[in-house]
Scaffold this active site. Structure first.
Site, PDB file in Angstrom:
ATOM      1  N   GLY A  81       0.823  -1.209   0.000  1.00  0.00           N
ATOM      2  CA  GLY A  81       0.000   0.000   0.000  1.00  0.00           C
ATOM      3  C   GLY A  81       0.852   1.251   0.000  1.00  0.00           C
ATOM      4  O   GLY A  81       2.029   1.238  -0.395  1.00  0.00           O
ATOM      5  N   CYS A  82       0.286   2.339   0.445  1.00  0.00           N
ATOM      6  CA  CYS A  82       1.000   3.617   0.493  1.00  0.00           C
ATOM      7  C   CYS A  82       2.294   3.473   1.280  1.00  0.00           C
ATOM      8  O   CYS A  82       2.300   2.987   2.409  1.00  0.00           O
ATOM      9  CB  CYS A  82       0.110   4.675   1.133  1.00  0.00           C
ATOM     10  SG  CYS A  82       0.951   6.233   1.453  1.00  0.00           S
ATOM     11  N   PHE A  83       3.392   3.910   0.685  1.00  0.00           N
ATOM     12  CA  PHE A  83       4.679   3.719   1.342  1.00  0.00           C
ATOM     13  C   PHE A  83       4.868   4.587   2.582  1.00  0.00           C
ATOM     14  O   PHE A  83       5.750   4.321   3.397  1.00  0.00           O
ATOM     15  CB  PHE A  83       5.855   3.882   0.379  1.00  0.00           C
ATOM     16  CG  PHE A  83       5.816   5.050  -0.580  1.00  0.00           C
ATOM     17  CD1 PHE A  83       5.161   6.231  -0.291  1.00  0.00           C
ATOM     18  CD2 PHE A  83       6.470   4.962  -1.811  1.00  0.00           C
ATOM     19  CE1 PHE A  83       5.158   7.302  -1.171  1.00  0.00           C
ATOM     20  CE2 PHE A  83       6.473   6.025  -2.706  1.00  0.00           C
ATOM     21  CZ  PHE A  83       5.809   7.200  -2.383  1.00  0.00           C
ATOM     22  N   TRP A  84       4.058   5.623   2.768  1.00  0.00           N
ATOM     23  CA  TRP A  84       4.195   6.450   3.966  1.00  0.00           C
ATOM     24  C   TRP A  84       4.076   5.611   5.241  1.00  0.00           C
ATOM     25  O   TRP A  84       4.889   5.720   6.152  1.00  0.00           O
ATOM     26  CB  TRP A  84       3.126   7.538   3.996  1.00  0.00           C
ATOM     27  CG  TRP A  84       3.232   8.564   2.920  1.00  0.00           C
ATOM     28  CD1 TRP A  84       4.296   8.835   2.128  1.00  0.00           C
ATOM     29  CD2 TRP A  84       2.195   9.476   2.519  1.00  0.00           C
ATOM     30  NE1 TRP A  84       3.990   9.864   1.248  1.00  0.00           N
ATOM     31  CE2 TRP A  84       2.720  10.278   1.472  1.00  0.00           C
ATOM     32  CE3 TRP A  84       0.882   9.689   2.938  1.00  0.00           C
ATOM     33  CZ2 TRP A  84       1.964  11.273   0.847  1.00  0.00           C
ATOM     34  CZ3 TRP A  84       0.132  10.691   2.321  1.00  0.00           C
ATOM     35  CH2 TRP A  84       0.671  11.473   1.284  1.00  0.00           C
TER      36      TRP A  84
END
Length: 241
Positions: A63-66
């Site tokens: 998913g979102c790498f953040w």
């Protein structure tokens, strides 16, 4: 609340502050019923790496790498966690282009770690348990597309074997109640993401997307894996300054 797809320049902090205020109301109607992906307590892998001297690298997409970066920045034994792209070519490793879902990349995190302090198997346990939901095919939470797929980018045959064994182990015990859809890809290069994506969770803890989707993951890491949790994150910007 979905991830913002815009690029920020020199006025990044002012823009983020404005978005945070405006985003609160938006988040109330966009948000799913349960924040973030639920953490699942799972057993450690039956098969793990042979500990060798020196640092190793692991690349995970979830998913979102953040949020994935934010989780692994708090794992003891991790010396670096960098957001980036894996699965495609160098020419297309650009945020806006990857965001089309047509480049073959996945938003990924490259983790540099000391196997004497945390093993590849332990990293996989954190990855499957709290960093993302491995039963979601080509999406994570509010983010949709193959660029948000669940993928282990194995660096060598040993990592591939360990990951394959662990996925089979978790599926056999029905740890998640659904089949794991995590794919294994080998021979794929990792490309660091733009500077404004690095350390995003740590630098923007009040950003609505982070508050809703990602901070719970770090808290779950602390609760489920206190033995590997570190209060002090390893920051990319600190390493490059």
């Amino acid at each position: 609340m979905t991830k913002r797809a815009s690029r920020w320049g020199s006025g990044a902090r002012a823009v983020l502050a404005a978005l945070a205020l405006a985003g609160v109301a938006v988040a109330l109607w966009q948000a799913p019923a349960i924040s973030a992906e639920d953490a699942v307590a799972i057993p450690p892998p039956a098969l793990d790496e042979q500990v060798k001297p020196g640092l190793e690298k692991a690349v995970f997409a979830g998913g979102c790498f953040w949020g994935v970066q934010g989780v692994f920045q708090h794992v003891k034994g991790v010396t670096s966690a960098v957001s980036g792209y894996a699965g495609g070519s160098a020419d297309d490793a650009v945020y806006e282009t990857v965001g089309t879902g047509r480049t073959g990349h996945a938003e990924s995190v490259e983790i540099t770690y000391d196997p004497a302090k945390v093993t590849y198997g332990q990293l996989l346990q954190v990855y499957f348990s709290v960093a993302h939901n491995p039963t979601q095919l080509n999406y994570q939470g509010p983010d949709r597309g193959p660029q948000y797929r669940s993928t282990v980018f194995a660096a060598n045959a040993e990592q591939k074997k360990i990951a394959q064994s662990y996925i089979a182990q978790l599926d056999e015990t029905k740890a998640f109640g659904k089949p794991i859809v995590t794919t294994l890809e080998t021979g794929k290069a990792f490309y660091p993401a733009e500077a404004y994506h690095q350390d995003f969770l740590e630098l923007n803890p009040t950003y609505p997307y982070i508050v809703y989707n990602d901070l719970p993951k770090v808290e779950n890491l602390k609760k489920l894996f206190p033995q590997v949790y570190s209060d002090k994150p390893v920051l990319v910007k600190a390493a490059t300054n």
